[in-house]
Design a protein around this motif. Structure first.
Motif, PDB file in Angstrom:
ATOM      1  N   LEU A 113       0.855  -1.177   0.000  1.00 13.67           N
ATOM      2  CA  LEU A 113       0.000   0.000   0.000  1.00 13.67           C
ATOM      3  C   LEU A 113       0.891   1.226   0.000  1.00 13.67           C
ATOM      4  O   LEU A 113       1.663   1.441   0.947  1.00 13.67           O
ATOM      5  CB  LEU A 113      -0.905   0.007   1.234  1.00 13.67           C
ATOM      6  N   VAL A 149      -1.006  -1.265  -4.398  1.00 15.72           N
ATOM      7  CA  VAL A 149      -2.219  -0.460  -4.237  1.00 15.72           C
ATOM      8  C   VAL A 149      -1.787   0.956  -3.897  1.00 15.72           C
ATOM      9  O   VAL A 149      -1.133   1.189  -2.867  1.00 15.72           O
ATOM     10  CB  VAL A 149      -3.125  -1.012  -3.116  1.00 15.72           C
ATOM     11  N   SER A 150      -2.128   1.900  -4.737  1.00 15.92           N
ATOM     12  CA  SER A 150      -1.760   3.300  -4.510  1.00 15.92           C
ATOM     13  C   SER A 150      -2.978   4.120  -4.127  1.00 15.92           C
ATOM     14  O   SER A 150      -4.016   4.051  -4.783  1.00 15.92           O
ATOM     15  CB  SER A 150      -1.141   3.897  -5.772  1.00 15.92           C
ATOM     16  N   VAL A 153      -3.293  -1.430  -8.451  1.00 14.90           N
ATOM     17  CA  VAL A 153      -4.624  -0.950  -8.091  1.00 14.90           C
ATOM     18  C   VAL A 153      -4.485   0.516  -7.716  1.00 14.90           C
ATOM     19  O   VAL A 153      -3.611   0.880  -6.926  1.00 14.90           O
ATOM     20  CB  VAL A 153      -5.224  -1.727  -6.898  1.00 14.90           C
ATOM     21  N   ARG A 154      -5.318   1.332  -8.317  1.00 17.40           N
ATOM     22  CA  ARG A 154      -5.363   2.745  -7.937  1.00 17.40           C
ATOM     23  C   ARG A 154      -6.652   2.962  -7.166  1.00 17.40           C
ATOM     24  O   ARG A 154      -7.753   2.662  -7.655  1.00 17.40           O
ATOM     25  CB  ARG A 154      -5.313   3.631  -9.180  1.00 17.40           C
ATOM     26  N   ALA A 155      -6.543   3.471  -5.953  1.00 15.10           N
ATOM     27  CA  ALA A 155      -7.701   3.587  -5.074  1.00 15.10           C
ATOM     28  C   ALA A 155      -7.806   4.989  -4.496  1.00 15.10           C
ATOM     29  O   ALA A 155      -6.808   5.687  -4.340  1.00 15.10           O
ATOM     30  CB  ALA A 155      -7.613   2.563  -3.949  1.00 15.10           C
ATOM     31  N   ALA A 189     -12.019   2.078  -6.456  1.00 15.15           N
ATOM     32  CA  ALA A 189     -10.763   1.464  -6.872  1.00 15.15           C
ATOM     33  C   ALA A 189     -10.848   0.929  -8.298  1.00 15.15           C
ATOM     34  O   ALA A 189     -11.914   0.525  -8.764  1.00 15.15           O
ATOM     35  CB  ALA A 189     -10.383   0.327  -5.924  1.00 15.15           C
ATOM     36  N   ALA A 195      -8.467  -1.729 -10.909  1.00 16.23           N
ATOM     37  CA  ALA A 195      -7.375  -2.699 -10.957  1.00 16.23           C
ATOM     38  C   ALA A 195      -7.008  -3.030 -12.391  1.00 16.23           C
ATOM     39  O   ALA A 195      -7.872  -3.102 -13.272  1.00 16.23           O
ATOM     40  CB  ALA A 195      -7.777  -3.983 -10.222  1.00 16.23           C
ATOM     41  N   ARG A 241      -7.269  -9.902  -6.284  1.00 17.18           N
ATOM     42  CA  ARG A 241      -8.394  -8.989  -6.138  1.00 17.18           C
ATOM     43  C   ARG A 241      -9.113  -9.215  -4.801  1.00 17.18           C
ATOM     44  O   ARG A 241      -9.531  -8.265  -4.150  1.00 17.18           O
ATOM     45  CB  ARG A 241      -9.373  -9.170  -7.305  1.00 17.18           C
ATOM     46  N   VAL A 297      -6.993  -7.576  -2.074  1.00 12.67           N
ATOM     47  CA  VAL A 297      -7.130  -6.115  -2.100  1.00 12.67           C
ATOM     48  C   VAL A 297      -8.500  -5.707  -1.568  1.00 12.67           C
ATOM     49  O   VAL A 297      -8.622  -4.747  -0.793  1.00 12.67           O
ATOM     50  CB  VAL A 297      -6.925  -5.572  -3.532  1.00 12.67           C
ATOM     51  N   LEU A 309      -9.116  -3.150   1.540  1.00 11.95           N
ATOM     52  CA  LEU A 309      -9.799  -1.869   1.390  1.00 11.95           C
ATOM     53  C   LEU A 309     -11.134  -1.831   2.128  1.00 11.95           C
ATOM     54  O   LEU A 309     -11.590  -0.757   2.533  1.00 11.95           O
ATOM     55  CB  LEU A 309      -9.995  -1.557  -0.099  1.00 11.95           C
ATOM     56  N   TRP A 368     -15.697  -0.931  -7.020  1.00 10.57           N
ATOM     57  CA  TRP A 368     -14.755  -1.090  -8.122  1.00 10.57           C
ATOM     58  C   TRP A 368     -15.290  -0.355  -9.350  1.00 10.57           C
ATOM     59  O   TRP A 368     -16.463  -0.514  -9.699  1.00 10.57           O
ATOM     60  CB  TRP A 368     -14.566  -2.562  -8.467  1.00 10.57           C
TER      61      TRP A 368
END
Length: 269
Positions: A66, A92-93, A114-116, A131, A133, A142, A145, A149, A157
């Motif tokens: 993360l 995960v960013s 993954v951009r969240a 998010a 992915a 997945r 993640v 989250l 998503w």
């Protein structure tokens, strides 16, 4: 269910919320490492209580990383991040404005991104995260993640990365809109003669209660909840005639959210 080694890189307010969520959600402390050059007293206390690894002396391979550093620190941190990642790692960013393309340039060995975008109520377990992915994530990736989250609240998503800017505009920045509404409602009460402290308490409790009602009555639409408290020809109807007018709240909110999305896109560019 086993979980991958979690490495949290940057543990300020949001990173700290994610860490506490992971611990409370059953992520073993033995499977968590945190890199935070300036740990707060709260973080140090939490580490002493739970036993996760803080600032490991040697690079720790992350099955799931993360990244919760400030976006402008990505270039500086990239070398340290890369030492903890390989082709099987999932990144995960939650860095606002940093695209997956930005991260790929700096972490070329990684394909699973993954951009969240979480929001500040994550600190009390009532947040919501949007998010996106990349296709390289497996079902197991997945699921891991999702588990992470969801420890701070709900998760949605989205289908393409560009929608993260819209998520930022609606829910990422959204708590500030609600807080400002409390300020505005209290100020309106003051102008009608209420003492400032009383107006502030009335406004705050009203928003708190309405939010809780939305949460508990999840099967009831906001429109129906609004109609339930609006008597024809009554006081609420008089106020809503202003708020729902051609220049009322809906077009104002549309412009505000559009401005936030445009700024998110500009920051990403």
């Amino acid at each position: 269910m086993s979980v991958p080694q979690l490495l949290i890189f940057g543990c300020g307010k949001m990173g700290g919320a994610m860490l506490k969520g992971a611990l409370a959600g059953g992520w073993p402390a033995s499977s968590i490492a945190v890199v935070e050059p300036s740990p707060s007293a709260e973080l140090l206390s939490l580490q002493a209580k739970t036993g996760f690894t803080l600032n490991p002396p040697e690079p720790t391979r992350a099955g799931l990383m993360l990244i919760s550093i400030k976006p402008q620190m990505l270039d500086v941190a990239a070398e340290g991040l890369a030492r903890c990642l390989d082709g099987k790692s999932v990144v995960v960013s939650i860095m606002a404005g940093k695209s997956i393309a930005d991260m790929r340039k700096r972490l070329p060995q990684v394909t699973r991104f993954v951009r969240a975008m979480p929001n500040t109520p994550a600190a009390i377990g009532r947040g919501i995260t949007g998010a996106y992915a990349t296709d390289a994530l497996s079902e197991a990736d997945r699921a891991n993640v999702t588990r992470l989250l969801q420890t701070t609240g709900r998760l949605e998503w989205v289908k393409n990365e560009g929608q993260i800017d819209a998520v930022t505009a609606v829910s990422g920045s959204g708590p500030a809109y609600v807080f400002h509404m409390v300020e505005a409602l209290a100020k309106a009460g003051e102008q009608l003669g209420l003492e400032p402290a009383i107006a502030a308490r009335l406004a705050r409790a009203t928003i708190e209660g309405a939010g809780e009602l939305l949460f508990r009555e999840a099967e009831t639409s906001p429109a129906e909840l609004r109609q339930n408290v609006t008597s024809p020809g009554g006081t609420t109807a008089a106020a809503l005639a202003i708020l729902m007018g051609d220049d009322g709240l809906a077009p104002l909110m549309t412009r505000a959210v559009a401005a936030a999305e445009a700024r998110a896109k500009a920051l990403a560019g």
